[in-house]
Design an enzyme around this catalytic site. Structure first.
Site, short mmCIF file in Angstrom:
data_model
loop_
_atom_site.label_atom_id
_atom_site.label_comp_id
_atom_site.label_asym_id
_atom_site.label_seq_id
_atom_site.Cartn_x
_atom_site.Cartn_y
_atom_site.Cartn_z
N ILE A 68 0.87 -1.17 0.00
CA ILE A 68 0.00 0.00 0.00
C ILE A 68 0.91 1.23 0.00
CG2 ILE A 68 -1.97 -1.10 1.11
CD1 ILE A 68 -1.12 0.01 3.78
N ASP A 69 0.37 2.37 -0.37
CA ASP A 69 1.17 3.59 -0.50
C ASP A 69 1.77 4.04 0.84
OD1 ASP A 69 0.53 3.73 -3.21
OD2 ASP A 69 -1.27 4.91 -2.82
N LYS A 70 2.82 4.83 0.75
CA LYS A 70 3.51 5.34 1.94
C LYS A 70 2.55 6.05 2.90
CE LYS A 70 6.10 9.06 1.45
NZ LYS A 70 5.64 10.12 2.39
#
Length: 309
Positions: free
Chosen positions: A142-144
């Protein structure tokens, strides 16, 4: 034996006539960052018609551009004693609740303080190796700035079975988000193909020739006074930035999304998009039984909901 450099050679077509050479390269090799392209040019690794170029040089139709990309030097990834919020763990899989501002796996210029550094310390040598030394145990990400559930695989057999479920879109993945604007419908489906943006190759977008993508959303609460909606999004597919792109596509980008909500102003400091991977359900790779985890909303998200109500 030393690795050899990769050589890329392009003939400039009319659509790129007059374009800066650095932008031309980023258009044709979208996996390279602008920073890395500049370094290649500064190091004399880019030539046009046999002459070394500068970043500001412009290409013309029928020019011959040659790019030399040196072999990748993979640094040693070091285990780090970083606290983990563990939602579930056994000998095959680990599910963690990833905090905001943590990158899932190392990448160029970011080799420490990632989730991989943390799980390497926690799991020692018990991680799958299918995705290589940079992504041990990582089967999805998943994104940062997105918080919530991430599955870690401790062996290759588990990795293969979880990867197959991801490919079949059979994993139950439910996210919570706060979006701009008031969504009138209580629920709905967004089915629109996603691919690289035509205008900005660093972004994803709804494009005619993109990959099939479908998201189901359900309104959890509306905040008409402030102009926001709290929603639940269930992924029917798992494309890059899918929820962020789909919600922006219907005119309701995520609160705090600096990429897909340009120009939208917020009085809240969210440090990126307000998106949380809440529910993660899958068949256990060893016994086949359905396993589901529920990652509690992070404090910043709870505080926003308290302020908005």
């Amino acid at each position: 034996m030393e690795s050899k450099s990769d050589i890329f050679e392009f003939v400039v077509s009319d659509e790129y006539d007059g374009m800066r050479v650095d932008k031309f390269i980023s258009e044709l090799i979208d996996s390279l960052s602008r920073t890395y392209i500049k370094k290649l040019i500064d190091d004399g690794k880019v030539s046009c018609n046999g002459k070394i170029v500068k970043a500001s040089s412009r290409v013309s139709e029928n020019d011959n551009v040659v790019i030399e990309i040196p072999p990748l030097e993979i640094p040693q990834i070091v285990p780090q004693d970083i606290p983990l919020d563990i939602l579930y763990e056994d000998r095959d899989v680990l599910v963690v609740n990833k905090p905001k501002d943590m990158v899932v796996h190392p990448a160029a210029g970011h080799y420490s303080n990632t989730l991989v550094n943390a799980i390497m310390f926690h799991c020692k040598d018990n991680l799958s190796g299918i995705n290589g030394v940079m992504r041990p145990g990582i089967v999805h990400r998943i994104d940062k700035d997105t918080t919530g559930s991430v599955i870690i695989c401790k062996n290759d057999a588990s990795h293969q079975k979880i990867a197959e479920q991801l490919k079949e879109h059979s994993i139950n993945r439910i996210y919570h988000a706060i979006v701009y604007g008031i969504i009138k419908e209580d629920e709905g489906d967004i089915t629109a193909p996603i691919g690289r943006s035509i205008s900005d190759r660093k972004k994803m977008a709804v494009v005619p020739n993109g990959k099939y993508a479908s998201t189901h959303y359900r309104v959890l609460k509306r905040f008409p006074q402030d102009g926001y909606t709290y929603v639940e999004c269930k992924l029917k597919t798992g494309r890059t930035h899918q929820i962020r792109v789909h919600m922006a596509h219907i005119g309701h980008p995520l609160l705090g999304d600096e990429v897909y909500a340009p120009g939208r102003k917020s009085k809240f400091k969210t440090n990126g998009q307000c998106l949380h991977a809440r529910i993660l359900g899958f068949k256990h790779p060893e016994n086949g039984k359905y396993l589901e985890t529920d990652a509690p909303l992070p404090d910043y998200f709870l505080n926003l909901l308290e302020i908005l109500k």
